[in-house]
Design a protein around this motif. Structure first.
Motif, short mmCIF file in Angstrom:
data_model
loop_
_atom_site.label_atom_id
_atom_site.label_comp_id
_atom_site.label_asym_id
_atom_site.label_seq_id
_atom_site.Cartn_x
_atom_site.Cartn_y
_atom_site.Cartn_z
N ARG A 45 0.84 -1.21 0.00
CA ARG A 45 0.00 0.00 0.00
C ARG A 45 0.87 1.26 0.00
N PRO A 69 -3.51 1.35 8.00
CA PRO A 69 -3.66 0.49 9.18
C PRO A 69 -2.53 -0.54 9.25
N ASP A 71 -2.69 -3.42 10.35
CA ASP A 71 -3.21 -4.75 10.02
C ASP A 71 -3.91 -4.75 8.66
N ILE A 72 -3.49 -3.89 7.75
CA ILE A 72 -4.11 -3.79 6.44
C ILE A 72 -4.14 -5.14 5.74
N GLN A 73 -5.28 -5.42 5.08
CA GLN A 73 -5.44 -6.70 4.39
C GLN A 73 -6.08 -6.48 3.02
N TRP A 90 -8.21 -2.93 -1.26
CA TRP A 90 -7.99 -3.07 0.17
C TRP A 90 -9.31 -3.12 0.94
N LYS A 91 -9.32 -3.95 1.98
CA LYS A 91 -10.55 -4.18 2.75
C LYS A 91 -11.04 -2.93 3.46
N HIS A 92 -10.12 -2.17 4.06
CA HIS A 92 -10.56 -1.12 4.99
C HIS A 92 -11.16 0.09 4.30
N ASP A 93 -10.80 0.34 3.01
CA ASP A 93 -11.33 1.53 2.34
C ASP A 93 -11.77 1.29 0.91
#
Length: 387
Positions: A45, A69, A71-73, A90-93
């Motif tokens: 990222r 983050p 713990d970015i995944q 990316w999961k978080h955004d």
């Protein structure tokens, strides 16, 4: 993960074959390669090549590293452009990152560190009498000649330029083909005789042993140019020694001395002319890959320092070995730097010296920065590849 890509794309550079999440890392395989490569999600990222993360013109990072983050995944991983790119959502955004396969391949091979260039280590026997040289006219008339000259300097640690007009102005033009002239306490371009204008043995007619310049500078001059404009006398032959060749010899035959020379930082100083410069360098410096990156040796300028007696004794033993080799005629080449021939050498690799002389000798020259030389070579090679 998409299915493996068509193998017909593999003849055009690095091509991704597969990509998946393994043990918290993104693992990719390469078409035609047995090994795989892994990258952390955070690193990916942070190094996204999409326009929202990497400025398309300045190539500067625009992603906010510190908002990623820990713990970015990835939510989705896919190979795109027939294996020429990797895309990750990316999961978080829900943002999509893009990565050229060539970029990932380069990182996988080098970890982002530059690899030492191809170098030909030499001594007197292997060098012979045919020194690397390019004509002044060829260097000045086009990039091909300049590239050939600089590539020789990179490979051998030095090269000559023949047919240089015997003037300070022509020598400066030659230096500026590489980069801007570095200003030091000696000025920009030098033009001097044995007049002791500075408190340095270069400004005398006495013999000077093999050494590198600027050991008292935090950033020692990367390259140095000499051009003899006038000589009426005897002696004064120039000497060169491949410091990397000597370092390699010590590494192979005396690992204990090699460890000392590559780890003990030796202070040096220039004291006089209203200045007091001081810096420290190991005599042999290594890069992140363990390759030689610099030698810094000038016993004339070594400043007082003390180590615990056993370590100090080991240092003096290693120093004596180093000095005996750089002064061994088997490692030295000698030539007369005649008017019309300029010398450019790598001051981070090649030790230089001079025989004593009688008569009148007028020398000019300059220092050039390491980063400017390297930059010029990268640009020239990149242009050549595109053409």
């Amino acid at each position: 993960m998409l299915n493996p890509v068509d193998s017909r794309a593999s003849d055009q550079g690095p091509v991704l074959n597969s990509a998946k999440l393994v043990d918290g890392e993104v693992e990719v395989t390469w078409m035609g390669k047995v090994s795989s490569s892994r990258f952390s999600p955070f690193w990916l990222r942070d190094h996204c090549h999409a326009r929202h993360s990497l400025h398309p013109d300045t190539l500067q990072r625009q992603v906010d590293t510190f908002s990623i983050p820990l713990d970015i995944q990835p939510a989705q991983i896919e190979i795109a452009a027939a294996g020429r790119a990797l895309h990750i959502v990316w999961k978080h955004d829900g943002v999509r990152s893009e990565f050229p396969a060539a970029f990932l391949w380069q990182i996988a091979q080098t970890d982002g560190r530059e690899v030492a260039p191809r170098r030909r280590l030499w001594d007197r026997a292997s060098m012979g009498e045919a020194f690397p040289s390019v004509a002044f006219e060829e260097i000045m008339s086009g990039d091909a000649g300049l590239l050939r000259w600089l590539a020789q300097v990179e490979e051998y640690g030095f090269a000559l330029a023949s047919g240089v007009p015997v003037t300070l102005e022509a020598t400066e033009l030659l230096a500026k083909r590489v980069g801007y002239v570095r200003s030091t306490i000696f000025g920009g371009m030098w033009d001097f005789t044995a007049n002791l204008a500075f408190k340095d043995t270069a400004y005398t007619p006495v013999a000077i042993g093999p050494h590198t310049d600027g050991t008292y500078s935090f950033d020692s001059p990367g390259y140095q140019m000499f051009h003899c404009l006038q000589f009426d006398g005897t002696g004064g032959e120039s000497t060169l020694v491949d410091g990397f060749r000597v370092a390699d010899q010590i590494k192979r035959t005396d690992p204990i001395s090699f460890e000392v020379l590559s780890s003990v930082k030796v202070p040096a100083q220039y004291l006089g002319d209203g200045v007091h410069l001081r810096a420290e360098h190991p005599i042999i410096a290594l890069d992140h890959h363990g390759d030689f990156s610099q030698v810094a040796y000038n016993n004339y300028d070594r400043a007082p320092f003390r180590l615990p007696t056993p370590r100090m004794n080991a240092f003096y033993k290693a120093l004596k070995l180093w000095d005996s080799l750089v002064n061994d005629p088997a490692y030295e080449i000698t030539f007369r730097l005649a008017p019309g021939t300029a010398l450019l050498f790598d001051n981070w690799r090649t030790l230089h010296g001079r025989r004593a002389y009688r008569g009148f000798r007028r020398l000019c020259g300059a220092y050039l920065n390491k980063e400017d030389f390297d930059s010029k070579l990268r640009v020239l090679r990149s242009t050549q590849t595109k053409n």
